[in-house]
Design an enzyme around this catalytic site. Structure first.
Site, PDB file in Angstrom:
ATOM      1  N   GLU B 153       0.740  -1.185  -0.004  1.00 50.66           N
ATOM      2  CA  GLU B 153      -0.044  -0.035   0.123  1.00 50.66           C
ATOM      3  C   GLU B 153       0.865   1.181   0.061  1.00 50.66           C
ATOM      4  O   GLU B 153       1.671   1.290   0.780  1.00 50.66           O
ATOM      5  CB  GLU B 153      -0.844   0.061   1.089  1.00 50.66           C
ATOM      6  CG  GLU B 153      -1.877   1.316   1.366  1.00 50.66           C
ATOM      7  CD  GLU B 153      -2.825   1.035   2.560  1.00 50.66           C
ATOM      8  OE1 GLU B 153      -2.571   0.186   3.424  1.00 50.66           O
ATOM      9  OE2 GLU B 153      -3.661   1.895   2.606  1.00 50.66           O
ATOM     10  N   GLU B 159       2.889   9.351   6.977  1.00 50.87           N
ATOM     11  CA  GLU B 159       2.707   8.208   7.614  1.00 50.87           C
ATOM     12  C   GLU B 159       3.809   7.362   7.206  1.00 50.87           C
ATOM     13  O   GLU B 159       4.283   6.207   7.859  1.00 50.87           O
ATOM     14  CB  GLU B 159       1.393   7.498   7.456  1.00 50.87           C
ATOM     15  CG  GLU B 159       0.456   8.216   8.034  1.00 50.87           C
ATOM     16  CD  GLU B 159      -1.001   7.460   8.087  1.00 50.87           C
ATOM     17  OE1 GLU B 159      -1.195   6.505   7.924  1.00 50.87           O
ATOM     18  OE2 GLU B 159      -2.103   8.353   8.238  1.00 50.87           O
ATOM     19  N   ASP B 186      -5.442   3.267  -1.548  1.00 49.08           N
ATOM     20  CA  ASP B 186      -6.510   4.017  -0.692  1.00 49.08           C
ATOM     21  C   ASP B 186      -6.685   5.239  -0.868  1.00 49.08           C
ATOM     22  O   ASP B 186      -5.871   6.257  -0.990  1.00 49.08           O
ATOM     23  CB  ASP B 186      -5.751   3.924   0.749  1.00 49.08           C
ATOM     24  CG  ASP B 186      -6.536   4.361   2.067  1.00 49.08           C
ATOM     25  OD1 ASP B 186      -7.323   5.391   1.842  1.00 49.08           O
ATOM     26  OD2 ASP B 186      -6.448   3.662   3.256  1.00 49.08           O
ATOM     27  N   HIS B 189      -5.297   8.274   1.071  1.00 46.82           N
ATOM     28  CA  HIS B 189      -3.734   8.576   0.863  1.00 46.82           C
ATOM     29  C   HIS B 189      -3.914   9.304  -0.505  1.00 46.82           C
ATOM     30  O   HIS B 189      -3.146  10.041  -0.726  1.00 46.82           O
ATOM     31  CB  HIS B 189      -2.953   7.315   0.996  1.00 46.82           C
ATOM     32  CG  HIS B 189      -2.952   6.599   2.272  1.00 46.82           C
ATOM     33  ND1 HIS B 189      -2.452   7.396   3.400  1.00 46.82           N
ATOM     34  CD2 HIS B 189      -3.266   5.419   2.891  1.00 46.82           C
ATOM     35  CE1 HIS B 189      -2.392   6.733   4.412  1.00 46.82           C
ATOM     36  NE2 HIS B 189      -2.890   5.633   4.287  1.00 46.82           N
ATOM     37  N   HIS B 215      -9.044   0.474  -0.541  1.00 43.21           N
ATOM     38  CA  HIS B 215      -9.687   0.977   0.561  1.00 43.21           C
ATOM     39  C   HIS B 215     -10.216   2.117   0.210  1.00 43.21           C
ATOM     40  O   HIS B 215      -9.893   3.190  -0.357  1.00 43.21           O
ATOM     41  CB  HIS B 215      -8.555   1.306   1.587  1.00 43.21           C
ATOM     42  CG  HIS B 215      -7.891   0.225   2.364  1.00 43.21           C
ATOM     43  ND1 HIS B 215      -6.625   0.511   3.229  1.00 43.21           N
ATOM     44  CD2 HIS B 215      -8.264  -1.137   2.511  1.00 43.21           C
ATOM     45  CE1 HIS B 215      -6.219  -0.886   3.436  1.00 43.21           C
ATOM     46  NE2 HIS B 215      -7.592  -1.626   3.459  1.00 43.21           N
ATOM     47  N   ARG B 221     -10.812  11.198   6.139  1.00 41.38           N
ATOM     48  CA  ARG B 221     -10.792   9.613   6.733  1.00 41.38           C
ATOM     49  C   ARG B 221     -11.840   8.953   7.416  1.00 41.38           C
ATOM     50  O   ARG B 221     -11.887   8.014   7.916  1.00 41.38           O
ATOM     51  CB  ARG B 221      -9.441   9.355   7.652  1.00 41.38           C
ATOM     52  CG  ARG B 221      -8.869   8.128   7.525  1.00 41.38           C
ATOM     53  CD  ARG B 221      -7.224   8.201   8.221  1.00 41.38           C
ATOM     54  NE  ARG B 221      -6.786   6.883   7.512  1.00 41.38           N
ATOM     55  CZ  ARG B 221      -5.302   6.729   7.528  1.00 41.38           C
ATOM     56  NH1 ARG B 221      -4.716   7.474   8.486  1.00 41.38           N
ATOM     57  NH2 ARG B 221      -4.450   5.657   7.077  1.00 41.38           N
ATOM     58  N   GLU B 250     -11.856   1.252   4.877  1.00 38.76           N
ATOM     59  CA  GLU B 250     -10.911   1.484   6.159  1.00 38.76           C
ATOM     60  C   GLU B 250     -11.086   2.875   6.453  1.00 38.76           C
ATOM     61  O   GLU B 250     -10.265   3.885   5.951  1.00 38.76           O
ATOM     62  CB  GLU B 250      -9.436   1.042   5.588  1.00 38.76           C
ATOM     63  CG  GLU B 250      -8.538   1.055   6.823  1.00 38.76           C
ATOM     64  CD  GLU B 250      -7.141   1.160   6.614  1.00 38.76           C
ATOM     65  OE1 GLU B 250      -6.348   0.090   6.963  1.00 38.76           O
ATOM     66  OE2 GLU B 250      -6.770   2.035   5.921  1.00 38.76           O
TER      67      GLU B 250
END
Lengths: 275, 275
Positions: B153, B159, B186, B189, B215, B221, B250
């Site tokens: 990922e 992060e 995702d 991101h 995701h 988020r 997620e």
């Protein structure tokens, strides 16, 4: 009428989102040549520049100073308004007072972003919020006497851990009761923090008169046009609320400062034309 | 036909973007009831759950396990594939091998996201990239023998500090030459890292067959619909490339796990209908 400003820093690391770094004098001339109305000076201390020289260069090139950014004092000197250490808080306040004096000289505003610091992850957050409140009130009082606006910036969750969204910041600043405290909205941070499907536009509308300054950077922090933020919609909303202050390009100098500043401004002006 | 999965973790802190935390058995039943096709199990170790019991609950509720998430081993145990410490790298590989065994039992895939770790800010990045490559090749070999897909990922710049964008990850994985290594994209991101005005759609298209999993989380988020990501466009693009794998939610359990999972799925299904 929106006026456009370009971020010019007296220094800084590669990762910092300033268009120009070092050689402020040359950068001011380049920004004027590229069609900017103003520069946003990011300074570690108010003494990073020769203020008389910069003023002269600005006048000669028909460009103004819109804003003074203060974040390098946090990055390099760890000065912030939420430190548990009384001496650090005092030094942070003194540093910002110096920037307010400089802003009074340039008739511009001062940004408080990274210098807000962070709340402790554990422990007495209320106590630290008390320090923060006291620091901001001291600075607001100092700024009022010098007719300088302080622009407090909501910053994304990774760079700060409180007042990350426009709504939180607006609500908080209202409790301080100073008309010299305004909000700075940065599209890069908004892209991560705002709420709802029209969150970025709603936040601008809800700030209204409280909105004192804007930062433009695209979703990946590169120049407008390099990511997917809907700047046409942002510009429409700014015009809708009659926003007539500065928009500063605070973004990564990708692929280089000259291209980023020239292409970023060209892109935004092309959208303005079509708005 | 896209199948939808809900993130269910065996534990985790408030800040972690899993819909359900703790009580995996109950959460699996809730997800089935709310219309999910699968669950994505986020586990600190493969022994966090009673695999036979979970399999039985899944079968009884007509729901599958899509994926096993491994990030808690980094958050809580600091295990990662880029550690300078040989013992930590070995433990990280062993932990993921255990997850691959579990995935073989559930006939599902394993995610490698946070466990990638970080490259050193200073010092020998090439050496550490070498460790990373070696670790991934060891795991790919182990996964191939068990017919398990590993989903690597790209994670945003805050992060993780390498392979943050889809393009970088795609290019890197191609050099490893294993058809069991696929990309996980995702949306949260991607909203920070992709390039260009159509970056999120272009990245999906460019991954094509390399895209092994998605995701969904919105720009802040929270659940899809709580932010401004254009999920209608994302779904159109996924259908355009014939994506028929899982999309796992997620995201933060805001305002609570039940509401987030039910409303998130309802929102996405409403867009699917209209697509």
């Amino acid at each position: 009428m929106i006026r456009y400003s370009a971020s010019v820093a007296s220094g800084g690391t590669e990762a910092m989102p300033y268009l120009f770094k070092g050689n402020v004098e040359a950068a001011v001339e380049t920004c004027a040549k590229n069609g900017f109305d103003a520069v946003e000076l990011h300074l570690r201390t108010p003494y990073d520049i020769d203020r008389d020289l910069i003023k002269e260069i600005c006048e000669r090139n028909n460009i103004t100073v819109s804003t003074i950014g203060t974040g390098m004092a946090y990055t390099f000197d760890r000065l912030c308004l939420t430190s548990d250490d009384e001496n650090i808080r005092r030094d942070a306040i003194e540093r910002i007072k110096g920037h307010i004096d400089l802003a009074s000289f340039f008739k511009c505003a001062v940004i408080i972003g990274s210098m807000r610091g962070r709340l402790p992850e554990k422990g007495d957050r209320e106590k630290v919020l008390g320090y923060y409140r006291e620091s901001l009130l001291t600075l607001a009082d100092y700024a009022e006497k010098r007719n300088v606006v302080l622009l407090v910036e909501p910053v994304n969750r990774y760079e700060c851990n409180f007042h990350n969204s426009s709504a939180e910041m607006k609500e908080y600043l209202a409790t301080l009761g100073s008309d010299k405290l305004k909000i700075l909205l940065d599209t890069y941070h908004m892209n991560i923090e705002e709420f709802g499907q029209n969150g970025m536009y709603d936040s601008i509308r809800e700030c209204g008169e409280m909105l004192g300054h804007m930062h433009f950077a695209d979703s990946n922090r590169k120049r407008p046009g390099a990511g997917h933020i809907d700047f046409a919609g942002i510009l429409r909303t700014l015009n809708e609320i009659g926003y007539d202050k500065y928009v500063a390009f605070e973004c990564l100098p990708w692929p280089d400062p000259e291209t980023a500043s020239a292409e970023g401004l060209k892109y935004i002006k092309s959208l303005e034309g079509g708005g």
